[in-house]
Design a protein around this motif. Structure first.
Motif, PDB file in Angstrom:
ATOM      1  N   TYR A 253      -7.486 -57.110  46.177  1.00  0.00           N
ATOM      2  CA  TYR A 253      -7.257 -58.442  45.507  1.00  0.00           C
ATOM      3  C   TYR A 253      -6.195 -59.230  46.579  1.00  0.00           C
ATOM      4  O   TYR A 253      -6.373 -60.339  46.753  1.00  0.00           O
ATOM      5  N   LEU A 254      -5.286 -58.415  46.842  1.00  0.00           N
ATOM      6  CA  LEU A 254      -4.196 -59.232  47.666  1.00  0.00           C
ATOM      7  C   LEU A 254      -4.535 -59.433  48.912  1.00  0.00           C
ATOM      8  O   LEU A 254      -4.354 -60.522  49.574  1.00  0.00           O
ATOM      9  N   GLU A 255      -5.461 -58.783  49.755  1.00  0.00           N
ATOM     10  CA  GLU A 255      -6.164 -58.951  50.800  1.00  0.00           C
ATOM     11  C   GLU A 255      -7.028 -60.168  50.807  1.00  0.00           C
ATOM     12  O   GLU A 255      -7.188 -61.134  51.561  1.00  0.00           O
ATOM     13  N   GLU A 256      -7.710 -60.175  49.607  1.00  0.00           N
ATOM     14  CA  GLU A 256      -8.496 -61.470  49.262  1.00  0.00           C
ATOM     15  C   GLU A 256      -7.905 -62.706  49.273  1.00  0.00           C
ATOM     16  O   GLU A 256      -8.346 -63.763  49.783  1.00  0.00           O
ATOM     17  N   VAL A 257      -6.841 -62.687  48.237  1.00  0.00           N
ATOM     18  CA  VAL A 257      -5.987 -63.957  48.350  1.00  0.00           C
ATOM     19  C   VAL A 257      -5.155 -64.162  49.401  1.00  0.00           C
ATOM     20  O   VAL A 257      -5.190 -65.452  50.082  1.00  0.00           O
ATOM     21  N   ALA A 258      -4.897 -63.346  50.386  1.00  0.00           N
ATOM     22  CA  ALA A 258      -4.010 -63.723  51.581  1.00  0.00           C
ATOM     23  C   ALA A 258      -5.116 -64.124  52.559  1.00  0.00           C
ATOM     24  O   ALA A 258      -4.486 -65.186  53.127  1.00  0.00           O
ATOM     25  N   ASN A 259      -6.295 -63.842  52.667  1.00  0.00           N
ATOM     26  CA  ASN A 259      -7.275 -64.391  53.514  1.00  0.00           C
ATOM     27  C   ASN A 259      -7.631 -65.833  53.007  1.00  0.00           C
ATOM     28  O   ASN A 259      -7.810 -66.654  53.705  1.00  0.00           O
ATOM     29  N   GLN A 260      -7.638 -65.943  51.878  1.00  0.00           N
ATOM     30  CA  GLN A 260      -7.995 -67.576  51.266  1.00  0.00           C
ATOM     31  C   GLN A 260      -6.782 -68.231  51.677  1.00  0.00           C
ATOM     32  O   GLN A 260      -7.143 -69.435  52.170  1.00  0.00           O
ATOM     33  N   ASN A 261      -5.583 -67.508  51.481  1.00  0.00           N
ATOM     34  CA  ASN A 261      -4.383 -68.646  51.845  1.00  0.00           C
ATOM     35  C   ASN A 261      -4.210 -68.895  53.242  1.00  0.00           C
ATOM     36  O   ASN A 261      -3.740 -70.019  53.694  1.00  0.00           O
ATOM     37  N   LEU A 262      -4.887 -67.948  54.064  1.00  0.00           N
ATOM     38  CA  LEU A 262      -4.671 -68.321  55.703  1.00  0.00           C
ATOM     39  C   LEU A 262      -5.593 -69.195  56.107  1.00  0.00           C
ATOM     40  O   LEU A 262      -5.131 -70.334  56.703  1.00  0.00           O
ATOM     41  N   ASN A 263      -6.737 -69.466  55.175  1.00  0.00           N
ATOM     42  CA  ASN A 263      -7.639 -70.520  55.478  1.00  0.00           C
ATOM     43  C   ASN A 263      -7.312 -71.981  54.791  1.00  0.00           C
ATOM     44  O   ASN A 263      -7.542 -72.919  55.112  1.00  0.00           O
TER      45      ASN A 263
END
Length: 355
Positions: A253-263
């Motif tokens: 989940y942390l990876e999912e959110v981090a990638n959303q936040n990068l974009n």
């Protein structure tokens, strides 16, 4: 208890101990000789019904659904069991006009469990709980206690509903799915999660399926990402000196959110990720040692690579260096170039020289 009742109880325990205890007490009341059995069982059924809806109901969606609810839809539901009511001592004179007054309750049921009007459980659930208040409240202190025949029939009807709703692994997975679609968790959902996720399979299913970044702050506050929960390497009992490296399932989940936040950067999300990353990087156990789990280290490296430049600092460089010097440097060693490429992309020569 029967095997089905044991499974229902187990499913309710996954929701919470209180609601499970209501169910156990209900079984005891059914088998008792109490004169107020009808009232007591009705109260217990109301608590179970209301407890489930408190957790799974989406209040705004329920309001919108209720506004659109048409009498013809309600009549189709009522028609499915109105003849059954004729066999009940206290419901034989119920009309559709009486039934439709419960639009709010009916809307709540359908929204909470994602039922359509033609779902096989819609009519059965509504039939079982629509008139519980009638049985729960006294009819007059001067009257004889109500016969328990009606409420016992409704109890077994609702047991059948519960068996299909929460009485097996796949039914509980459906309940987890109904939580996963929430953009943001309610306080009731957050209180239920520790019970619902107390098995590894549901814990994995939940964190693999969770996508909304609006959960992040809530889960952070509930300590799901606390560094103390990072799993330690596990030494093999059969081959001492050999270790397996457990994967910490919240990292997906942390990876999912981090990638959303990068974009699509969001300040609150970024700052939450920073606190989580730093908490894991800086955590030390009772022996003042960090947990050397190379699978966690690798994910933390990937999370660091998504951070905005202004949030990168020396402690992140130091963490990566510790990961590289670990006897289990593993994945982080093979992926260090990802971090260097991120620094090159940012054009941060100061951090690049430190890296």
């Amino acid at each position: 208890m029967t095997e089905r009742q044991l499974e229902i109880h187990k499913g309710l325990e996954a929701i919470g101990p209180e609601i499970a205890q209501f169910y156990l007490d209900g079984i005891q009341v059914i088998n008792s000789s109490l004169g107020t059995k009808s009232n007591l069982l009705a109260h217990i059924l109301r608590e179970i019904d209301g407890g489930l809806r408190d957790i799974f109901e989406q209040k705004q969606l329920k309001k919108e659904f209720q506004k659109k609810l048409k009498n013809e839809d309600l009549e189709k539901v009522f028609d499915q069991f109105k003849e059954d009511y004729k066999n009940f001592d206290y419901l034989s004179d119920i009309t559709f006009e009486d039934f439709k007054e419960a639009k709010g309750h009916i809307s709540s049921i359908l929204v909470s469990f994602g039922f359509s009007f033609d779902h096989p459980l819609s009519a059965q659930y509504i039939k079982a709980v629509r008139w519980l208040a009638k049985y729960a409240h006294r009819s007059g202190s001067y009257n004889e206690p109500r016969s328990p025949k009606d409420i016992i029939n409704l109890w077994y009807e609702f047991e059948d509903v519960l068996s299909k709703l929460i009485g097996n692994y796949y039914a509980l997975a459906d309940r987890v799915d109904s939580i996963l679609v929430l953009e943001e968790p309610t306080s009731e959902v957050l209180k239920t999660l520790p019970n619902l996720l107390n098995t590894e399979s549901r814990f994995i299913y939940f964190f693999n399926g969770l996508k909304s970044r609006k959960w992040l702050l809530h889960l952070e506050n509930e300590k799901y990402f606390d560094g103390s929960k990072n799993p330690e390497p596990v030494e093999s009992e059969d081959n001492p000196g050999f270790f397996s490296m457990p994967y910490w399932r919240v990292l997906t989940y942390l990876e999912e959110v981090a990638n959303q936040n990068l974009n699509a950067p969001d300040k609150d999300t970024t700052e939450s990720l920073i606190r989580i990353i730093d908490g894991i990087c800086l955590y030390r156990n009772s022996e003042e040692q960090r947990i050397e789990n190379y699978r966690t280290d690798y994910t933390i490296l990937k999370l660091i690579c998504t951070l905005p430049e202004e949030y990168l600092d020396d402690k992140h460089i130091e963490f990566i260096k510790m990961g590289l010097s670990s006897k289990w440097h593993g994945l982080i060693g093979h992926s260090y170039n990802e971090f260097l490429e991120r620094l090159l992309l940012l054009g941060n020569n100061v951090l690049l020289l430190k890296g």
